[in-house]
Write a protein that holds these residues in place. Structure first.
Motif, short mmCIF file in Angstrom:
data_model
loop_
_atom_site.label_atom_id
_atom_site.label_comp_id
_atom_site.label_asym_id
_atom_site.label_seq_id
_atom_site.Cartn_x
_atom_site.Cartn_y
_atom_site.Cartn_z
N LEU A 127 -27.11 19.74 -14.07
CA LEU A 127 -25.76 19.79 -13.49
C LEU A 127 -24.79 20.51 -14.43
O LEU A 127 -23.88 21.21 -13.98
CB LEU A 127 -25.27 18.36 -13.22
CG LEU A 127 -23.91 18.21 -12.52
CD1 LEU A 127 -23.98 18.74 -11.11
CD2 LEU A 127 -23.46 16.75 -12.54
N SER A 128 -25.00 20.35 -15.73
CA SER A 128 -24.10 20.96 -16.71
C SER A 128 -24.31 22.46 -16.83
O SER A 128 -23.36 23.21 -17.03
CB SER A 128 -24.30 20.30 -18.09
OG SER A 128 -24.01 18.93 -18.04
N PHE A 129 -25.57 22.91 -16.73
CA PHE A 129 -25.88 24.31 -17.00
C PHE A 129 -26.04 25.16 -15.74
O PHE A 129 -25.65 26.33 -15.74
CB PHE A 129 -27.14 24.42 -17.85
CG PHE A 129 -26.95 23.98 -19.27
CD1 PHE A 129 -26.25 24.77 -20.16
CD2 PHE A 129 -27.45 22.77 -19.71
CE1 PHE A 129 -26.05 24.37 -21.47
CE2 PHE A 129 -27.26 22.35 -21.02
CZ PHE A 129 -26.57 23.16 -21.90
N ASP A 130 -26.61 24.60 -14.69
CA ASP A 130 -26.88 25.42 -13.50
C ASP A 130 -26.84 24.57 -12.24
O ASP A 130 -27.88 24.26 -11.66
CB ASP A 130 -28.24 26.10 -13.64
CG ASP A 130 -28.39 27.31 -12.72
OD1 ASP A 130 -27.59 27.42 -11.78
OD2 ASP A 130 -29.29 28.13 -12.95
N PRO A 131 -25.64 24.17 -11.78
CA PRO A 131 -25.56 23.33 -10.58
C PRO A 131 -26.06 24.05 -9.33
O PRO A 131 -26.58 23.40 -8.42
CB PRO A 131 -24.06 23.02 -10.47
CG PRO A 131 -23.37 24.06 -11.29
CD PRO A 131 -24.32 24.42 -12.38
N ALA A 132 -25.93 25.38 -9.28
CA ALA A 132 -26.41 26.12 -8.10
C ALA A 132 -27.92 26.00 -7.98
O ALA A 132 -28.46 25.80 -6.88
CB ALA A 132 -25.99 27.58 -8.20
N PHE A 133 -28.62 26.12 -9.11
CA PHE A 133 -30.08 25.97 -9.09
C PHE A 133 -30.47 24.54 -8.74
O PHE A 133 -31.43 24.31 -8.00
CB PHE A 133 -30.65 26.36 -10.45
CG PHE A 133 -32.13 26.15 -10.57
CD1 PHE A 133 -33.01 26.97 -9.89
CD2 PHE A 133 -32.64 25.14 -11.36
CE1 PHE A 133 -34.39 26.79 -9.98
CE2 PHE A 133 -34.01 24.94 -11.47
CZ PHE A 133 -34.89 25.77 -10.78
N ALA A 134 -29.71 23.57 -9.28
CA ALA A 134 -29.99 22.17 -8.95
C ALA A 134 -29.89 21.92 -7.45
O ALA A 134 -30.73 21.22 -6.87
CB ALA A 134 -29.02 21.26 -9.71
N PHE A 145 -31.70 18.86 -5.45
CA PHE A 145 -31.03 17.77 -6.15
C PHE A 145 -29.79 17.36 -5.35
O PHE A 145 -29.05 18.22 -4.86
CB PHE A 145 -30.61 18.21 -7.55
CG PHE A 145 -31.69 18.04 -8.59
CD1 PHE A 145 -32.97 18.49 -8.35
CD2 PHE A 145 -31.43 17.43 -9.80
CE1 PHE A 145 -33.97 18.36 -9.28
CE2 PHE A 145 -32.42 17.28 -10.75
CZ PHE A 145 -33.69 17.75 -10.50
N PRO A 146 -29.53 16.05 -5.24
CA PRO A 146 -28.33 15.58 -4.52
C PRO A 146 -27.08 15.84 -5.37
O PRO A 146 -26.64 14.98 -6.14
CB PRO A 146 -28.59 14.09 -4.32
CG PRO A 146 -29.50 13.71 -5.44
CD PRO A 146 -30.34 14.92 -5.73
N LEU A 147 -26.51 17.01 -5.21
CA LEU A 147 -25.44 17.46 -6.10
C LEU A 147 -24.21 16.57 -6.01
O LEU A 147 -23.58 16.24 -7.02
CB LEU A 147 -25.07 18.91 -5.78
CG LEU A 147 -24.50 19.74 -6.93
CD1 LEU A 147 -25.49 19.80 -8.07
CD2 LEU A 147 -24.13 21.12 -6.46
N SER A 148 -23.83 16.17 -4.79
CA SER A 148 -22.63 15.34 -4.63
C SER A 148 -22.82 13.97 -5.28
O SER A 148 -21.90 13.44 -5.92
CB SER A 148 -22.30 15.18 -3.14
OG SER A 148 -23.40 14.63 -2.44
N GLN A 149 -24.03 13.40 -5.14
CA GLN A 149 -24.29 12.10 -5.78
C GLN A 149 -24.30 12.22 -7.30
O GLN A 149 -23.80 11.33 -8.00
CB GLN A 149 -25.63 11.53 -5.31
CG GLN A 149 -25.62 11.03 -3.88
CD GLN A 149 -25.99 12.12 -2.88
OE1 GLN A 149 -25.74 13.30 -3.13
NE2 GLN A 149 -26.58 11.73 -1.76
N LEU A 150 -24.85 13.32 -7.81
CA LEU A 150 -24.85 13.53 -9.26
C LEU A 150 -23.43 13.74 -9.78
O LEU A 150 -23.08 13.26 -10.86
CB LEU A 150 -25.71 14.75 -9.62
CG LEU A 150 -27.22 14.57 -9.50
CD1 LEU A 150 -27.94 15.89 -9.77
CD2 LEU A 150 -27.71 13.49 -10.47
N GLU A 151 -22.63 14.46 -9.01
CA GLU A 151 -21.23 14.67 -9.39
C GLU A 151 -20.49 13.33 -9.43
O GLU A 151 -19.69 13.07 -10.35
CB GLU A 151 -20.55 15.61 -8.40
CG GLU A 151 -19.12 15.96 -8.73
CD GLU A 151 -18.99 16.86 -9.94
OE1 GLU A 151 -17.99 16.72 -10.66
OE2 GLU A 151 -19.90 17.69 -10.17
#
Length: 424
Positions: A161-168, A173-179
């Motif tokens: 999430l810190s380095f490449d959220p687009a790739f995640a 990867f559940p980006l909103s949940q990680l955020e």
């Protein structure tokens, strides 16, 4: 003799600094430094509302209230940036001022209320680490352990999430949940630090150890460990120094200790520090000056088709090439040139250095001419010495150099290019 209360304060601030360093590393890498400032200011109305509801200074209630308003602030920022043309920095400043203003209004209302328990509530603005008691330390230890455990369990996800959220996002990867998880960690860290550092200073305790640690390493794992150590050391030093005088407030001293570690890192880090960079720049300038001097002298001899330069010719060479007598003296001191009978010539080692330097310069010139047609695994700008050239590319450049009749051709009879490590 250090009393029990002082030990609780030292243990609490050290634990807080350690935890802040870990969480702050992710905030720093995500360029969310101002977010910590926003969340710490947004926590103030939550603390005030928790006090107004419970009527007592209960740390658990404060934690819940600050978490509530902190999360609202983060959602408000995401809503504003996602639904309007307002940029994130503007949204951060807007939410910070609104929530802090609301907190001051509620704090003023509480201070004018007849409730006697409100005394000392204003200390959350600048922190009052000396007020930490054993029960506060227990809460701080439990929450800090929980935060560190979550970071350990979700390290891979937080790193991505810190380095490449687009790739995640692309790999599912559940980006909103990680955020949300990241914001929850950040808000919780801010809240547990409010009593020690206060609303105003908590952001510095989050970001400064991480910024200092960044100077010492290129790897996230090491950065987190170093940031945690810097944060813990800042808390320890700040608490210890503040015991010297009753006039020294612990929170600001902790931040100043952290800032001192940052400036120490900025100056003394082995590779990224200013001193190391300055030394590297000096060496680089010296190396470039030596290479230019060798090339100028070699090409002068090459044009004149002789292996020595009359000392009477030096002033003209220096004037045309903008060299200085000091540069000539430097390579003379290194044993690359020597003077004899009114003439200046290269030593055997100097011939090798001059030939290789001139050869590399001309290879780079040829490469720049044919850069669009030559394939190379490394770009032209990253090659600093001939040994870094791939062998196939080096052979191609050598062929082109011969084709243009631009290869170095001056050497004493007892030397050949192969003996000095040239490409010929």
């Amino acid at each position: 003799m250090i009393g029990p209360n002082t030990l609780w304060v030292i243990a609490g601030t050290t634990t807080l600094g350690f935890t802040s360093g870990i969480i702050g590393s992710f905030a720093f890498l995500r360029k969310r430094g101002l977010m910590g400032d926003v969340l710490s200011h947004a926590a103030l109305p939550g603390i005030c509302m928790a006090f107004m509801i419970t009527g007592a200074k209960n740390m658990f209630a404060f934690l819940i209230g600050a978490l509530f308003t902190g999360l609202i602030a983060s959602f408000a920022i995401n809503f504003i940036t996602g639904r309007s043309r307002i940029k994130e920095d503007t949204a951060l400043g807007l939410i910070l001022s609104v929530f802090f203003g609301l907190g001051i209004v509620l704090l003023t209302q509480i201070q004018h209320s007849p409730n006697g328990n409100q005394s000392g509530l204003d200390k959350f603005l600048f922190g009052q680490a000396a007020a930490i008691v054993q029960s506060d330390l227990q809460w701080l230890g439990i929450v800090s352990l929980l935060l560190v455990t979550v970071c350990f369990l979700f390290f891979k996800e937080l790193k991505l999430l810190s380095f490449d959220p687009a790739f995640a996002k692309s790999i599912g990867f559940p980006l909103s949940q990680l955020e949300f998880l990241f914001m929850l960690l950040l808000v919780t860290t801010v809240v547990i630090g409010l009593q020690a550092a206060g609303v105003i200073l908590m952001a510095a305790l989050l970001i400064t150890p991480a910024a200092a640690a960044r100077y010492w390493t290129e790897r996230l794992e090491r950065m987190i460990i170093i940031a945690a150590c810097f944060g813990g050391l800042s808390g320890l030093l700040g608490s210890w120094i503040s015991t010297w005088s009753a006039q020294l407030s612990t929170g600001p001293i902790i931040v100043l200790s952290s800032t001192a570690l940052f400036f120490l890192s900025m100056l003394c880090a082995p590779e990224r520090g200013l001193i190391a960079k300055g030394l590297h720049l000096m060496k680089l300038k010296s190396k470039v000056a030596e290479e230019i001097t060798l090339t100028v002298l070699y090409e002068w001899m090459e044009r004149k088709q002789r292996t020595a330069i009359a000392e009477t010719e030096l002033p003209k060479i220096l004037q045309e090439s903008h060299l200085s007598a000091k540069q000539i003296a430097n390579i003379e001191q290194k044993g690359w040139i020597h003077r004899k009978g009114g003439y200046l010539t290269f030593s055997e080692m100097g011939w090798k250095e001059a030939y290789n330097t001139t050869l590399f310069k001309r290879l780079m010139e040829i490469w720049s001419m044919y850069e669009t047609t030559l394939e190379s695994p490394i770009p032209l700008q990253e090659v600093e010495k001939k040994e870094e050239l791939p062998s196939q590319l080096a052979n191609t450049l050598q062929t082109l150099l011969q084709k243009h009749q631009h290869a170095p051709r001056l050497l004493p009879q007892h030397l050949t290019p192969s003996e000095q490590g040239g490409f010929l």
